[in-house]
Design an enzyme around this catalytic site. Sequence first.
Site, PDB file in Angstrom:
ATOM      1  NE  ARG A 122      -4.034  -1.982   1.996  1.00 36.28           N
ATOM      2  CZ  ARG A 122      -3.913  -2.989   2.842  1.00 36.28           C
ATOM      3  NH1 ARG A 122      -3.000  -2.972   3.785  1.00 36.28           N
ATOM      4  NH2 ARG A 122      -4.733  -4.018   2.752  1.00 36.28           N
ATOM      5  CE  LYS A 144      -0.163  13.639 -14.614  1.00 36.72           C
ATOM      6  NZ  LYS A 144      -0.375  14.089 -16.006  1.00 36.72           N
ATOM      7  CD  GLU A 186       7.746  17.130 -22.438  1.00 38.95           C
ATOM      8  OE1 GLU A 186       7.185  18.123 -21.939  1.00 38.95           O
ATOM      9  OE2 GLU A 186       7.103  16.166 -22.894  1.00 38.95           O
ATOM     10  CE  LYS A 228       5.442  17.715 -14.184  1.00 39.38           C
ATOM     11  NZ  LYS A 228       5.632  16.424 -14.780  1.00 39.38           N
ATOM     12  CD  GLU A 238      -3.421  16.082 -16.148  1.00 41.22           C
ATOM     13  OE1 GLU A 238      -2.417  15.485 -15.747  1.00 41.22           O
ATOM     14  OE2 GLU A 238      -3.851  15.999 -17.294  1.00 41.22           O
ATOM     15  NE  ARG A 242       0.700  17.045 -13.117  1.00 41.16           N
ATOM     16  CZ  ARG A 242       1.284  16.264 -12.235  1.00 41.16           C
ATOM     17  NH1 ARG A 242       0.870  16.243 -10.992  1.00 41.16           N
ATOM     18  NH2 ARG A 242       2.298  15.484 -12.588  1.00 41.16           N
ATOM     19  CG  ASN A 246      -2.002  17.120 -22.754  1.00 45.02           C
ATOM     20  OD1 ASN A 246      -1.129  16.257 -22.760  1.00 45.02           O
ATOM     21  ND2 ASN A 246      -3.175  16.972 -23.346  1.00 45.02           N
ATOM     22  CG  HIS A 249       2.294  16.283 -24.276  1.00 41.45           C
ATOM     23  ND1 HIS A 249       3.007  17.471 -24.305  1.00 41.45           N
ATOM     24  CD2 HIS A 249       3.084  15.382 -23.643  1.00 41.45           C
ATOM     25  CE1 HIS A 249       4.168  17.283 -23.701  1.00 41.45           C
ATOM     26  NE2 HIS A 249       4.246  16.033 -23.294  1.00 41.45           N
ATOM     27  CG  HIS A 253       0.389  11.632 -25.738  1.00 38.92           C
ATOM     28  ND1 HIS A 253      -0.339  12.256 -24.750  1.00 38.92           N
ATOM     29  CD2 HIS A 253       1.626  11.447 -25.224  1.00 38.92           C
ATOM     30  CE1 HIS A 253       0.437  12.440 -23.683  1.00 38.92           C
ATOM     31  NE2 HIS A 253       1.628  11.960 -23.950  1.00 38.92           N
ATOM     32  CG  HIS A 266       7.408  12.070 -24.880  1.00 38.32           C
ATOM     33  ND1 HIS A 266       6.066  11.859 -25.108  1.00 38.32           N
ATOM     34  CD2 HIS A 266       7.479  13.158 -24.049  1.00 38.32           C
ATOM     35  CE1 HIS A 266       5.359  12.742 -24.430  1.00 38.32           C
ATOM     36  NE2 HIS A 266       6.196  13.542 -23.781  1.00 38.32           N
TER      37      HIS A 266
END
Length: 363
Positions: A122, A144, A186, A228, A238, A242, A246, A249, A253, A266
């Site tokens: 956990r 994340k 980025e 960031k 998010e 946040r 993106n 992206h 993506h 990426h």
Amino acid sequence: MTRYRLQLRHPSGVTPIHVGDGVLSDESSQLEDWVLDRRVFVISSPTVLGLHARVLAPLSERAATWNVLEVPEGEDAKSLEVAGSLWEAILEAGGKRDSRILAFGGGSVGDLAGFVAGSYMRGIDYAQVPTTLLAQVDAAIGGKTAINLTKAKNSVGLFHHPQRVVADTRLLRTLPREELRSGLMEVLKMAILSDGELFVALERDLEGLLSGDAATLSPVVAAAAEGKISIVERDPTERNERMLLNLGHTLGHALEAGLDYRLLRHGEAVGYGLLFAVRLAERRGLSADTAGRIRQLVDRFELPKLPALEVDTLVEFMGRDKKIDEGGWRWVLPTELGSCEVVSDLAREEIEQALQDFLTELS
Ligand code: GLY
């Protein structure tokens, strides 16, 4: 040597983030105290271990036990099978609730290690020692964590913040130019989003940055990390702001997925996504001067050429993006250097036509 000591405040505490040339072997990173007398599980990839394992030697001497768990390179690491084998290996080696996981690698290693740490018993503590530029400026910051489903990247995960992030820019010296380019895209995204001065620094120093010079990279990594941090602090899970991260992206993506995660890194895909966002933004009032400066800077990255792609395929992948909810497509578009907006009133036909024109111009 300049060291940058940042911190990220989040709902479960504060994560110190140390950036700089040689910061990993600097006492200020406090990693030696963090591992002291603990069972430590290092999750890393063969390439990173081959290049950099020895920098962890002083830490290994402080730990009660030191287990190195090797995972596949890149996205192949982020599977349920790999996560399962790590849980089993950690348990087998006596991993307890007060054991520690050290993520030592790029974004994939960090995402996987954070996920394994967040779910084992956990949730146990972990630290991020990112070894790619992309991970130092983005993936390692913000809590994340994720693994991939067969058809959707990052679709299973949780927010679990590392106890510390140590971004040593000296480790970036071994990166190929393409990998630096990917990470710097980025950084450019962060600059367009929130930091006009960082944009000017990229315009001025791009060649030095692309050559991996640690002294030139350190302030830029710190500035992008700060950008960031301030967004994540305002919106850790998010719900709204946040989402700005993106920028570039949505198409990025889709390009990665449309090319089976093979042809473009990426950041390279994000580079094309930024160009497309600029195109959409110009129709809504972004000045030609700003659009031109962004295009010129992206051009200097010399992105790999895109192969022929169908608009329909890309639109389908964009529709699968998990950032799209019942409210429909939301696009992050620049309004000026250092500022962006989220728009949700672009008609699907308008996007399709703009994308068709964009791909035609590139071919
Ligand atoms: N990489 C985007 C985020 O952390 O929200």
